[in-house]
Scaffold this active site. Structure first.
Site, short mmCIF file in Angstrom:
data_model
loop_
_atom_site.label_atom_id
_atom_site.label_comp_id
_atom_site.label_asym_id
_atom_site.label_seq_id
_atom_site.Cartn_x
_atom_site.Cartn_y
_atom_site.Cartn_z
N SER A 13 -44.47 -50.67 -12.64
CA SER A 13 -43.36 -50.79 -13.60
C SER A 13 -42.10 -50.13 -13.04
CB SER A 13 -43.73 -50.13 -14.93
OG SER A 13 -44.86 -50.74 -15.50
N ARG A 36 -37.39 -43.34 -16.98
CA ARG A 36 -38.47 -43.29 -17.96
C ARG A 36 -38.02 -43.84 -19.32
NH1 ARG A 36 -43.59 -42.08 -18.21
NH2 ARG A 36 -43.49 -41.54 -16.01
N HIS A 39 -38.29 -47.46 -18.93
CA HIS A 39 -39.72 -47.78 -18.93
C HIS A 39 -40.27 -47.82 -20.35
CE1 HIS A 39 -44.03 -46.41 -18.59
NE2 HIS A 39 -44.05 -47.38 -17.70
#
Lengths: 210, 210
Positions: A13, A36, A39
């Protein structure tokens, strides 16, 4: 469907996110937090939205390394923060939103529970990391408490989401002198608040030094 | 900052969303769910992303009216679902992700805990509402269990978020015969899963009839 092994999903990812960001240069200290957040949301708007005060990431990670607690305004954010890693650092996460005394104080003073929960936190954990993922009124109350010098947060993660008072509450926090990470605009959420806390925890695990 | 009273924030937010949607016509049965998802995320992409199978909203609300339980793949979604309203209907929400037997089964079979948690749910609550906000592997496992007739969910809320296997897992669920609400594409999240469950609960409270 191509089989990606569970253990490889996260790294794959991040490779995809990296590729889609392309040539754009991100401040290497802020980058793990931006990555993040993307993500967690699959939303590249956070490339633009996330604002960091000077030294905010260092303040945040230093605080957590030193065992600072986290105060948040939602049970969801509390639930999403990595408790195992937090415990390893001697940190805890608190949310006072469901407390009976907070409900009573909010009713008595005609404020929101989120606002009253910040007053309670100020008395108990005034130097904590504050991670606000839902309620702009929590952020506004933090702003007031900071200006009244009743509280001195190690860092404020200001990422409430929504349409009323949200944009303004974030701009207010960005005018204070406390270290902040803010998702400018309407977007954010408990998931984003938790993601930013977790990103900081993983940076510490991975030996981040500012 | 304009003072909006706490009790008015939500209704004001929905007015703003309504205004920004403009002339676009939404299916009135799906609209409360789309609106609440946008309210939760401040992301108008959900106008396009959210896909409903025929009768999905009726299936979902009928199930909850009848006291169906909800199974979810994250503690965050569990935490975000309105437990008071759920209890009034005689429903409960379950998440098996942190269970020791799930961890062991995942390790033994080389799957994810999310996938193993669906197997556990299949044995206990095969007719539940499944609200998947994080793990595509949970959705893939649901797809397999449905096709093997080992499970017959009242409805599947398929809104995992991310970059690997996410898009595909949602397309798979949309090929089954179970009622579904899916956020097509990469976006979604535990917050979205909780928001859709809560939207259904509020529709029931407000006397929704399909």
């Amino acid at each position: 469907m191509e089989l990606v092994l569970p253990k490889d999903i996260e790294s794959r990812s991040f490779e995809i996110i990296e590729r889609e960001i392309g040539d754009r240069r991100l401040d290497p200290i802020c980058k793990p937090i931006i990555m993040r957040t993307i993500h967690t949301t699959a939303d590249f708007d956070y490339l633009e939205n996330l604002c960091f005060s000077d030294g905010a990431v260092k303040s945040l990670t230093d605080a957590l390394k030193g065992g600072a607690d986290i105060v948040t305004d939602t049970q969801m954010a509390k639930s999403g923060i990595n408790k195992k890693m937090l415990a390893e650092l001697g940190c805890e996460v608190h949310c006072f939103m469901s407390d009976e005394d907070v409900r009573e104080a909010a009713e008595k003073n005609g404020t929101t529970r989120a606002s009253a929960s910040m007053d309670k936190a100020a008395g108990l954990y005034g130097g904590a990391v504050f991670a606000i993922g839902n309620a702009p009124t929590a952020l506004v109350r933090l702003y007031e408490l900071i200006n009244e010098e009743k509280i001195n947060p190690a860092a404020v993660i200001g990422v409430p989401v929504g349409f009323v008072n949200v944009v303004q509450s974030k701009e207010m926090i960005m005018k204070t002198s406390v270290p902040y990470i803010v998702a400018r605009g309407r977007k954010g959420g408990s998931n984003v608040a938790a993601a930013i806390c977790n990103a900081a925890l993983y940076m510490i695990r991975d030996g981040f030094k500012a």
